[in-house]
Scaffold this active site. Structure first.
Site, mmCIF file in Angstrom:
data_model
loop_
_atom_site.group_PDB
_atom_site.id
_atom_site.type_symbol
_atom_site.label_atom_id
_atom_site.label_comp_id
_atom_site.label_asym_id
_atom_site.label_seq_id
_atom_site.Cartn_x
_atom_site.Cartn_y
_atom_site.Cartn_z
ATOM 1 N N ASP A 1 0.844 -1.203 0.000
ATOM 2 C CA ASP A 1 0.000 0.000 0.000
ATOM 3 C C ASP A 1 0.875 1.247 0.000
ATOM 4 O O ASP A 1 1.589 1.520 0.965
ATOM 5 C CB ASP A 1 -0.903 -0.008 1.238
ATOM 6 N N TYR B 1 3.485 9.602 -0.524
ATOM 7 C CA TYR B 1 4.596 8.917 0.147
ATOM 8 C C TYR B 1 5.917 9.061 -0.609
ATOM 9 O O TYR B 1 6.975 8.743 -0.065
ATOM 10 C CB TYR B 1 4.287 7.418 0.321
ATOM 11 N N LYS C 1 -2.752 6.111 -4.150
ATOM 12 C CA LYS C 1 -3.793 7.095 -3.844
ATOM 13 C C LYS C 1 -3.487 8.430 -4.506
ATOM 14 O O LYS C 1 -2.325 8.793 -4.677
ATOM 15 C CB LYS C 1 -3.885 7.310 -2.322
ATOM 16 N N HIS D 1 -7.355 10.007 -1.525
ATOM 17 C CA HIS D 1 -6.644 9.956 -0.249
ATOM 18 C C HIS D 1 -7.439 10.579 0.901
ATOM 19 O O HIS D 1 -7.521 10.017 1.994
ATOM 20 C CB HIS D 1 -5.272 10.646 -0.384
ATOM 21 N N SER E 1 -10.434 6.743 0.757
ATOM 22 C CA SER E 1 -9.734 6.678 2.043
ATOM 23 C C SER E 1 -10.196 7.842 2.903
ATOM 24 O O SER E 1 -10.502 8.926 2.397
ATOM 25 C CB SER E 1 -8.219 6.748 1.804
ATOM 26 N N ASN E 2 -10.287 7.605 4.184
ATOM 27 C CA ASN E 2 -10.638 8.652 5.159
ATOM 28 C C ASN E 2 -12.022 9.256 4.907
ATOM 29 O O ASN E 2 -12.248 10.432 5.158
ATOM 30 C CB ASN E 2 -9.566 9.753 5.152
ATOM 31 N N TRP F 1 -5.666 1.858 8.329
ATOM 32 C CA TRP F 1 -4.317 2.429 8.346
ATOM 33 C C TRP F 1 -3.980 2.798 9.784
ATOM 34 O O TRP F 1 -4.871 2.984 10.611
ATOM 35 C CB TRP F 1 -4.159 3.585 7.389
ATOM 36 N N SER G 1 6.290 -1.153 8.568
ATOM 37 C CA SER G 1 7.572 -1.264 9.264
ATOM 38 C C SER G 1 8.674 -1.419 8.225
ATOM 39 O O SER G 1 8.455 -1.992 7.159
ATOM 40 C CB SER G 1 7.592 -2.472 10.215
ATOM 41 N N ILE H 1 8.495 -6.820 10.411
ATOM 42 C CA ILE H 1 7.664 -7.228 9.272
ATOM 43 C C ILE H 1 7.289 -8.700 9.418
ATOM 44 O O ILE H 1 6.144 -9.100 9.181
ATOM 45 C CB ILE H 1 8.402 -6.970 7.940
ATOM 46 N N ASN I 1 4.774 -9.139 12.385
ATOM 47 C CA ASN I 1 3.428 -8.699 12.035
ATOM 48 C C ASN I 1 2.679 -9.714 11.185
ATOM 49 O O ASN I 1 1.443 -9.700 11.138
ATOM 50 C CB ASN I 1 3.480 -7.362 11.290
#
Length: 276
Positions: A47, A52, A77, A110, A139-140, A187, A231, A237, A240
């Site tokens: 993702d 980013y 996004k 986004h 998203s959001n 997220w 991470s 990683i 998780n």
């Protein structure tokens, strides 16, 4: 359930339930190593986002991986300054070029920029119609944002990615999304590390013989939430991803659900001042 387990979204596409988030991965070598580690361990979802500034690294890591592109679910996004119908289409072109891919699996708005997010999603619908993306999403988005899209869209959003962690369990939004067949992705699923120190989480981790992070990730999965912990540390990683050898009881799930206090560690979409 295992690391390759998927959730079927509204159009029948299989989306991995656990993936790697790459937010704030700005060092090239570190980013490449993190993604390579994840893919080697069996992760099949990455993702990213235009914001980013690592879409190029994501594409490079996937190209050099031993895993075929069509086995990896890639999300990116459109950033707030690129929203609106025409600008979103151009922003997608830029992302696709940076990723050096023919398509993206999931493309998200986004943040719901006022007076723009509906047109942004219209552009995402067009990209879907043109088969440049496999899944549409946002998203959001709060419930009221989703209601606006549902009223005006031809294709309902298939995914809503939101801040979701034990202190903000988004139960009402999740119920709305479930009713409308919108998959939910978390997220900041570990609450930016804050929730890892919670006494209840630590006690449960000790009881199950796992780590606090593993407890929280497992809680997400058992709540039918897709989760993308981030991470750059190989051992983290790996940790998780090791959440499939145990199952939380219903009583434990309710204990964690009860930690909710509607506390955000990120921005609230209704009060986020978008800096263009």
């Amino acid at each position: 359930m295992n690391l390759q387990s998927t959730k079927t979204v509204a159009n029948g596409i299989e989306m991995p339930r656990l993936g790697l988030g790459v937010y704030k991965m700005t060092d090239r070598d570190e980013t490449l190593q993190a993604i390579t580690t994840a893919l080697d361990l069996g992760y099949r979802a990455i993702d990213t986002a235009a914001l980013y500034y690592n879409e190029e690294e994501v594409g490079e890591a996937i190209r050099h991986s031993s895993v075929a592109r069509d086995e990896i679910f890639v999300t990116t996004k459109v950033w707030n300054s690129d929203q609106g119908y025409d600008k979103t289409l151009k922003a997608f072109e830029t992302s696709l070029k940076k990723l050096n891919m023919d398509y993206v699996d999931l493309y998200l708005t986004h943040w719901p920029v006022e007076d723009k997010f509906v047109d942004t999603y219209r552009a995402i619908e067009r990209l879907y119609d043109e088969k440049l993306i496999r899944v549409t999403g946002v998203s959001n988005h709060h419930e009221h944002h989703l209601q606006q899209l549902l009223a005006k869209s031809n294709i309902a959003p298939m995914v809503n990615q939101v801040e979701l962690q034990p202190y903000l369990n988004q139960s009402e939004l999740r119920a709305f999304c479930r009713e409308h067949n919108i998959a939910v992705t978390a997220w900041s699923p570990l609450g930016r590390g804050h929730v890892l120190k919670d006494e209840t989480i630590v006690r449960i981790a000790n009881e199950y013989g796992v780590t606090p992070a593993q407890v929280i990730i497992r809680w997400h999965l058992q709540n039918d939430v897709i989760v993308i912990p981030k991470s750059v540390t190989p051992s983290r990683i790996k940790e998780n991803s090791e959440v499939f050898h145990f199952e939380l009881t219903e009583a434990t799930m309710q204990e964690i659900n009860a930690l909710n206090r509607n506390e955000r560690f990120g921005q609230n979409p209704d009060s986020f001042k978008f800096d263009f």
